[in-house]
Design a protein around this motif. Structure first.
Motif, PDB file in Angstrom:
ATOM      1  N   PRO A   1       1.029  -1.075  -0.031  1.00  0.00           N
ATOM      2  CA  PRO A   1       0.055   0.222  -0.112  1.00  0.00           C
ATOM      3  C   PRO A   1       0.881   1.388  -0.224  1.00  0.00           C
ATOM      4  O   PRO A   1       1.781   1.006   0.576  1.00  0.00           O
ATOM      5  CB  PRO A   1      -0.573  -0.040   1.488  1.00  0.00           C
ATOM      6  N   ASN A   2       0.344   2.046  -0.573  1.00  0.00           N
ATOM      7  CA  ASN A   2       0.940   3.369  -0.615  1.00  0.00           C
ATOM      8  C   ASN A   2       2.179   3.794  -1.766  1.00  0.00           C
ATOM      9  O   ASN A   2       3.359   4.311  -0.845  1.00  0.00           O
ATOM     10  CB  ASN A   2       0.955   4.243   0.865  1.00  0.00           C
ATOM     11  N   SER A   3       2.185   2.639  -2.455  1.00  0.00           N
ATOM     12  CA  SER A   3       3.653   2.827  -3.806  1.00  0.00           C
ATOM     13  C   SER A   3       3.102   3.171  -4.900  1.00  0.00           C
ATOM     14  O   SER A   3       1.963   3.158  -5.476  1.00  0.00           O
ATOM     15  CB  SER A   3       4.200   1.680  -3.422  1.00  0.00           C
ATOM     16  N   ILE A   4       4.255   3.714  -5.423  1.00  0.00           N
ATOM     17  CA  ILE A   4       4.622   3.935  -6.908  1.00  0.00           C
ATOM     18  C   ILE A   4       5.186   3.110  -8.040  1.00  0.00           C
ATOM     19  O   ILE A   4       6.916   3.247  -7.285  1.00  0.00           O
ATOM     20  CB  ILE A   4       3.796   5.537  -7.378  1.00  0.00           C
ATOM     21  N   VAL A   5       4.881   2.981  -8.648  1.00  0.00           N
ATOM     22  CA  VAL A   5       5.629   2.032 -10.065  1.00  0.00           C
ATOM     23  C   VAL A   5       6.504   3.323 -10.579  1.00  0.00           C
ATOM     24  O   VAL A   5       5.654   4.128 -11.619  1.00  0.00           O
ATOM     25  CB  VAL A   5       5.677   1.215 -10.233  1.00  0.00           C
ATOM     26  N   ILE A   6       7.725   3.642 -10.210  1.00  0.00           N
ATOM     27  CA  ILE A   6       7.768   4.442 -11.765  1.00  0.00           C
ATOM     28  C   ILE A   6       9.160   3.347 -12.668  1.00  0.00           C
ATOM     29  O   ILE A   6      10.361   3.327 -12.872  1.00  0.00           O
ATOM     30  CB  ILE A   6       8.423   5.832 -11.206  1.00  0.00           C
TER      31      ILE A   6
ATOM     32  N   ILE B   1       8.963   4.262  -2.969  1.00  0.00           N
ATOM     33  CA  ILE B   1       9.417   4.597  -4.315  1.00  0.00           C
ATOM     34  C   ILE B   1       9.391   3.127  -5.500  1.00  0.00           C
ATOM     35  O   ILE B   1      10.747   2.852  -4.861  1.00  0.00           O
ATOM     36  CB  ILE B   1       9.869   5.589  -5.150  1.00  0.00           C
ATOM     37  N   ILE B   2       8.812   2.245  -5.878  1.00  0.00           N
ATOM     38  CA  ILE B   2       9.756   1.382  -6.506  1.00  0.00           C
ATOM     39  C   ILE B   2      10.238   1.887  -8.214  1.00  0.00           C
ATOM     40  O   ILE B   2       9.179   1.891  -9.423  1.00  0.00           O
ATOM     41  CB  ILE B   2       8.307   0.129  -6.798  1.00  0.00           C
ATOM     42  N   LEU B   3      11.554   1.602  -8.768  1.00  0.00           N
ATOM     43  CA  LEU B   3      12.507   2.061  -9.854  1.00  0.00           C
ATOM     44  C   LEU B   3      12.134   1.118 -10.927  1.00  0.00           C
ATOM     45  O   LEU B   3      13.352   0.046 -10.504  1.00  0.00           O
ATOM     46  CB  LEU B   3      13.449   3.554  -9.442  1.00  0.00           C
ATOM     47  N   CYS B   4      11.247   1.336 -11.691  1.00  0.00           N
ATOM     48  CA  CYS B   4      11.172   0.118 -12.540  1.00  0.00           C
ATOM     49  C   CYS B   4      12.511   0.536 -13.834  1.00  0.00           C
ATOM     50  O   CYS B   4      12.281   0.356 -14.935  1.00  0.00           O
ATOM     51  CB  CYS B   4      10.495  -0.670 -12.868  1.00  0.00           C
TER      52      CYS B   4
END
Length: 180
Positions: free
Chosen positions: A28-33, A78-81
């Motif tokens: 929860p409360n994460s974003i993929v960039i 933040i998930i830096l993909c």
């Protein structure tokens, strides 16, 4: 509480994007960039501005702007993909955007054999619109990525390794525990 800065590290077709989406749905409360999305956008709408040789400074600049915006305005993990193949680039990302007093750096390394990656490429229907050169293939990209040196534990607070047989959900559960 500190936020997580999660960097995926691996070659093409290693499962970084799939993992990032799965992690986001469980964190929860994460974003993929995802830098591939930035490349697709730029190649679709601004192809005349994309540098044809050398570093893709436009894509890098867009990615950095989005990262900075997310840090300042989204207040999410933040998930830096991205491939994040080079140690110096990973170090620069952590130092530039994710200060230790605000973030917990987490690396997820995809240790997948080139043989399996080649099989995945052959079975894939993935579009090549992330490439500046329309004739480029994922097989060529894999070849160009060469030998990947595994990240070391001293590069981040946590290092998780996903292999061909690793249960990705167990890695996700371990990452979720970092938030407790």
């Amino acid at each position: 509480m500190k936020r997580l800065a999660i960097l995926t590290i691996g070659k093409t077709h290693s499962g970084k994007s799939t993992f990032a989406k799965l992690l986001k749905s469980n964190l929860p409360n994460s974003i993929v960039i995802d830098q591939d999305n930035h490349a697709t956008f730029l190649n679709t709408y601004y192809s005349s501005l994309v540098p044809q040789t050398g570093d893709n400074t436009l894509k890098t600049g867009l990615s950095k702007f989005i990262i900075q915006y997310a840090i300042e305005h989204a207040l999410k993990d933040i998930i830096l993909c991205n491939a994040n193949l080079r140690k110096d680039q990973r170090k620069s990302l952590i130092e530039q955007f994710f200060p230790q007093n605000q973030f917990i750096p987490v690396f997820v390394y995809f240790e997948i054999t080139d043989e399996l990656l080649q099989e995945r490429i052959l079975a894939s229907n993935r579009k090549t619109n992330i490439f500046r050169d329309e004739t480029m293939t994922f097989k060529e990209l894999l070849h160009n990525q060469g030998k990947l040196v595994q990240p070391t534990e001293d590069e981040a607070d946590y290092l998780f390794i996903i292999t061909e047989t690793t249960d990705q959900m167990s890695v996700i559960e371990d990452i979720k525990k970092l938030k407790r």
